[in-house]
Design an enzyme around this catalytic site. Structure first.
Site, mmCIF file in Angstrom:
data_model
loop_
_atom_site.group_PDB
_atom_site.id
_atom_site.type_symbol
_atom_site.label_atom_id
_atom_site.label_comp_id
_atom_site.label_asym_id
_atom_site.label_seq_id
_atom_site.Cartn_x
_atom_site.Cartn_y
_atom_site.Cartn_z
ATOM 1 N N SER A 186 1.087 -3.556 -0.865
ATOM 2 C CA SER A 186 1.461 -2.486 0.065
ATOM 3 C C SER A 186 2.704 -2.836 0.870
ATOM 4 O O SER A 186 3.013 -4.009 1.085
ATOM 5 C CB SER A 186 0.308 -2.210 1.033
HETATM 6 N N1 SAH Z 1 -4.371 -5.517 -0.833
HETATM 7 C C1 SAH Z 1 -3.499 -5.791 -1.961
HETATM 8 C C2 SAH Z 1 -2.905 -4.550 -2.575
HETATM 9 C C3 SAH Z 1 -3.943 -3.756 -3.235
HETATM 10 S S1 SAH Z 1 -3.430 -2.681 -4.530
HETATM 11 C C4 SAH Z 1 -2.403 -6.746 -1.592
HETATM 12 O O1 SAH Z 1 -2.305 -7.175 -0.431
HETATM 13 O O2 SAH Z 1 -1.636 -7.121 -2.488
HETATM 14 C C5 SAH Z 1 -5.032 -2.065 -4.878
HETATM 15 C C6 SAH Z 1 -5.914 -3.005 -5.656
HETATM 16 O O3 SAH Z 1 -7.201 -2.419 -5.730
HETATM 17 C C7 SAH Z 1 -5.462 -3.229 -7.092
HETATM 18 O O4 SAH Z 1 -5.297 -4.590 -7.336
HETATM 19 C C8 SAH Z 1 -6.600 -2.640 -7.918
HETATM 20 O O5 SAH Z 1 -6.844 -3.334 -9.130
HETATM 21 C C9 SAH Z 1 -7.771 -2.780 -6.966
HETATM 22 N N2 SAH Z 1 -8.907 -1.920 -7.232
HETATM 23 C C10 SAH Z 1 -8.925 -0.629 -7.671
HETATM 24 N N3 SAH Z 1 -10.195 -0.200 -7.793
HETATM 25 C C11 SAH Z 1 -11.003 -1.233 -7.422
HETATM 26 C C12 SAH Z 1 -12.415 -1.418 -7.330
HETATM 27 N N4 SAH Z 1 -13.298 -0.444 -7.652
HETATM 28 N N5 SAH Z 1 -12.879 -2.614 -6.919
HETATM 29 C C13 SAH Z 1 -12.039 -3.613 -6.580
HETATM 30 N N6 SAH Z 1 -10.694 -3.502 -6.643
HETATM 31 C C14 SAH Z 1 -10.179 -2.330 -7.062
#
Ligand code: SAH
Length: 214
Positions: free
Chosen positions: A62
Site C-alpha cells: 500500500s
Molecule cells: N499489507 C501488505 C499489502 C497487502 S496487499 C503490505 O504491507 O505489503 C493484500 C494482500 O492480501 C495480498 O498479499 C493478498 O494475497 C492478500 N489476501 C487476499 N485475500 C486474502 C485472504 N483471504 N487471506 C489472507 N490474505 C489475503
C-alpha cells in the site's frame, strides 16, 4: 545519514504530516521501518514514493499514506494483540510490530508469506507471526484480538473477524466494490460494531470464503 533514511524522513514530512497524520508513535515507526527492503529490487528507488507498488503475484504494497492512516485509526498504545489480514510484503506488519505487543498476520499466497517472514526475521522482528491461511476466517486459535486490520478489500467485513474482535476493540478495513472502496473503522461495543467511514481507497481483493470468490 544514509540516503534511504533521508527519503524516509521526506516521506513522513511531505506525505504524512501535511495530510493530517498526527500520532507521534505512528510517525516515528514510519521514519524507522526500512520500506525499501519490502519491495522488489527493481523498484527499490521508488520505495518512498507516494504510491502503491507491485510486490509480485498481482499484489501490491500500500501507499505510505494509506499505511499511516490505517495504523493511526487502530489507536495502538503498545500492549495490543493485533491480527492483520493480507501480509503481502510484510511492511504493514513491521509497522504494527513497532507499535503493538504482538502481531499475527495472515496471507493466502505462500510465496508472499515466505518472503515476508524472511524479511521480518532478518530485520529482527520477534513479535510477528506469519501464517498461511484464508484470512477471511480470521485466526480462531489465537482469538480474541484487541485490534484487526484488513489490507485487502471485501464487499463487507467478514463476520468471523467481527466475532474474533474483543469488546472495546477496533477493526479497520476497506469495504466496497471491486475497484473502489471506503475505509471503515469499526469499534465493537457490547457485541455490536459501531462504524465510522473514512477515506475512499483502492485495495486488491480479499479472496476467500467470506470475501470475493476467486
Ligand atoms: N499489507 C501488505 C499489502 C497487502 S496487499 C503490505 O504491507 O505489503 C493484500 C494482500 O492480501 C495480498 O498479499 C493478498 O494475497 C492478500 N489476501 C487476499 N485475500 C486474502 C485472504 N483471504 N487471506 C489472507 N490474505 C489475503
Amino acid at each position: 545519514m544514509d540516503d534511504y533514511k533521508r527519503l524516509r524522513d521526506m516521506m513522513v514530512d511531505y506525505q504524512l504530516i501535511p495530510r493530517g497524520i498526527k500520532d507521534e508513535r505512528v510517525l516515528a515507526a514510519m521514519r524507522k521501518v526500512p520500506r525499501h527492503l519490502f519491495v522488489p529490487d527493481f523498484i527499490r528507488h521508488s520505495a518512498y514514493d507516494d504510491m502503491a507498488l507491485p510486490i509480485g503475484d498481482d499484489q501490491t504494497i500500500s501507499q505510505p499514506y494509506m499505511v499511516a492512516v490505517m495504523t493511526e485509526l487502530l489507536e495502538l498504545r503498545g500492549d495490543e494483540k493485533v491480527l492483520e489480514i493480507g501480509t503481502g510484503s510484510g511492511y504493514q506488519a513491521a509497522v504494527l510490530a513497532e507499535l503493538a505487543r504482538e502481531v499475527y498476520t495472515v496471507e493466502r499466497i505462500s510465496t508472499l508469506a515466505d518472503g515476508a517472514r524472511r524479511r521480518l526475521t532478518e530485520l529482527g522482528y520477534e513479535n510477528v507471526y506469519v501464517i498461511v491461511s484464508d484470512g477471511t476466517k480470521g485466526l480462531e486459535d489465537k482469538a480474541p484480538f484487541d485490534r484487526i486490520i484488513v489490507t485487502a478489500a471485501a464487499p463487507k467485513i467478514p463476520e468471523p473477524l467481527i466475532n474474533q474482535l474483543k469488546d472495546g476493540g477496533i477493526i479497520v478495513a476497506p469495504v466496497g466494490e471491486r475497484f473502489s472502496q471506503i475505509l471503515i473503522k469499526g469499534k465493537k461495543e457490547k457485541g455490536i460494531l459501531i462504524e465510522e467511514y473514512h477515506t475512499p481507497c483502492v485495495f486488491v481483493p480479499l479472496v476467500g470464503e467470506y470475501g470475493w470468490k476467486g
